[in-house]
Scaffold this active site. Structure first.
Site: not given
Ligand code: GLN
Length: 486
Positions: A78, A153, A177
């Site tokens: 990420k 996210s 997330s």
């Protein structure tokens, strides 16, 4: 079956038996990325040196070195996890050209174990969002239905696993997330106990809630990756001192005598019927195999979203003060003095959702309103933690839906923040209480979209929730992650 369709546990065996090489596997992933990335958009940055990384693993194996079981497995990271020499943007204009001079602590075991880093995954800007629509760069699409969001996210991390563009990924979870996008994309995602994975080098959103965790195609995959990244780190003052064991080795697959709590507040009005039915079908299956189901109550759940958005925004407003155009990142091209430079830099560098959180957070911390909002939220936080602690006196795990609904259409909620925030209704409590939770695929909606089930444990009970999830996975004959239509 193509290599990219296999999970990390299977590929690990193949690599060890020399049924394929790390270079072959990496090449397969790279050609899959070339084939589908134009439709999915999971990556912000791709690593150019993947094949060299893979070759180093093959060379080490050929030289007879003892390798980690995950050596040679392609992994996406990420884009809020600092990677030395690899651009780390948080999907923000503010950090568009930022290349960290250091690695986040989690990167050390990953690099040492010889996983092949494929690139950096798209996300909501600074991890604020539930749809990956707030990324400065581009939209990530749900591999199961390209018109739908992948969740957020960590939308890029979840979509990449579902699309076969990486075998494993790392995400971060402040209010859901990892679990929410895992659920929407039909993959497995684990949010570890607060303190079990180092946050050093994770760009901070809400430091008291943030946790890095793994996503993969199977429960064993995330257990393997979690075993690798967990553990004490002296660089993170909130990192726990614990003896950690190999979570994948210890997966039992039995639920005989397991006490499962089912909190009625998570099956309420706003919940999609298909979601409720799928989770209950899963619960009945576990019950038939020896688990004991008990309905419980967690009464403060109704205050969870408000509590989360107050605490998270308060911390975000403080954490994001560092992006001022001086230390690193974006600086406005022209300005008139220092204050104007700050104002223009932050106005131009941050997107709307980040600004909304900074304003909300600054407001709830302001001297006139601190007692009414922030202080009250901290009191409710304690209450939510107590309710969970009491529940875990009576049961071993708690099972809920992961999200109130399957993936929604791109654009559907972006102009309505409250509707967007409601997506986190089932996940934020876990962060508020610092607990571990895993999301596993659990049936499909009428339109064929993946649904998710969340298994919550008491602090540091990762093994128990992984076992429960693994048992379910065995009972349904495994998860079929990659959509045939893509
Ligand atoms: N969707 C939640 C938010 O927007 C959670 C984000 C997260 O876990 N990073 O804050």
């Amino acid at each position: 079956m193509k290599l990219y369709e296999k999970n990390a546990a299977e590929l690990s065996q193949m690599l060890q038996n020399k049924a394929c090489s790390a270079v072959e596997l990496t090449q397969d992933i790279l050609s899959r990325i070339d084939a589908v990335e134009g439709k999915v958009g999971a990556y912000v940055t791709r690593c150019e040196d993947c094949l060299e990384q893979a070759k180093a693993v093959d060379d080490a194996r050929a030289a007879g070195k003892t390798l980690h079981p995950l050596a040679g497995i392609p992994i996406g990271i990420k884009d809020n996890i600092s990677t030395k020499g690899i651009r780390t943007t948080c999907s923000s204009r503010m950090l568009e050209n930022y290349v960290p001079p250091f690695d986040a602590s989690v990167m050390k075991p990953i690099r040492d174990a010889g996983l092949v880093i494929t690139g950096k995954m798209n996300m909501d800007e600074f991890a604020m969002g539930s749809s990956t629509e707030t990324s400065y760069f581009h939209q990530t699409h749900n591999p199961h239905e390209l018109d739908c969001v992948p969740g957020g996210s960590s939308g890029g991390s979840a979509a990449a696993v579902a699309a076969g563009e990486a075998i494993l990924t790392l995400g971060s979870d402040t209010g859901g997330s990892i679990r929410q996008p895992a659920s929407l994309c039909g993959v497995v995602g684990l949010k570890p106990t607060y303190g079990s994975v180092s946050r050093y080098g994770l760009v901070a959103f809400a430091s008291s809630l943030d946790q890095i965790g793994p996503l993969g195609k199977s429960v064993k995959d995330v257990a393997m990756l979690q075993s690798l990244i967990q553990g004490h780190d002296k660089m993170d003052a909130t990192s726990a001192y614990l003896e950690y064991t190999d979570l994948a080795e210890n997966l039992s697959g039995h639920v005989q005598g397991l006490h499962i709590g089912v909190p009625k507040e998570y099956f309420g009005g706003g919940m999609d019927n298909a979601v409720k039915e799928s989770v209950w079908t899963a619960l009945r299956l576990l019950e038939q195999n020896g688990a004991k189901i008990k309905e419980i109550s967690l009464p403060s759940t109704e205050y969870a979203i408000n509590t989360y958005y107050i605490i998270a925004s308060a911390e975000a407003s403080s954490n994001l003060a560092r992006f001022d155009g001086v230390k690193y990142g974006y600086r406005a091209a022209s300005y008139d003095g220092l204050t104007d430079m700050y104002e223009k830099t932050r106005s131009e560098g941050f997107g709307d959702e980040v600004k909304r959180r900074i304003m909300l957070g600054t407001f709830v911390l302001s001297s006139g309103f601190y007692d009414a909002y922030y202080k009250k939220a901290k009191l409710v936080q304690r209450r939510i933690g107590q309710e969970f602690a009491e529940a875990f006196q009576k049961c071993d795990v708690i099972i809920t839906p992961t999200t109130p609904s399957p993936a929604f259409r791109i654009g559907e909620n972006i102009d309505d923040p409250l509707k967007m925030y409601y997506n986190d209704a089932c996940t934020v409590t876990v962060n508020i209480a610092g607990l571990p939770a895993i999301s596993v695929p659990c049936g499909r909606s009428r339109e064929g979209l993946p649904l998710g089930m969340q298994v919550i444990g008491s602090k540091f009970a990762e093994q128990t929730i992984l076992n429960t999830a693994y048992a379910y996975e065995q009972l349904v004959g495994g998860f079929h992650v990659i959509p045939e239509t893509l």
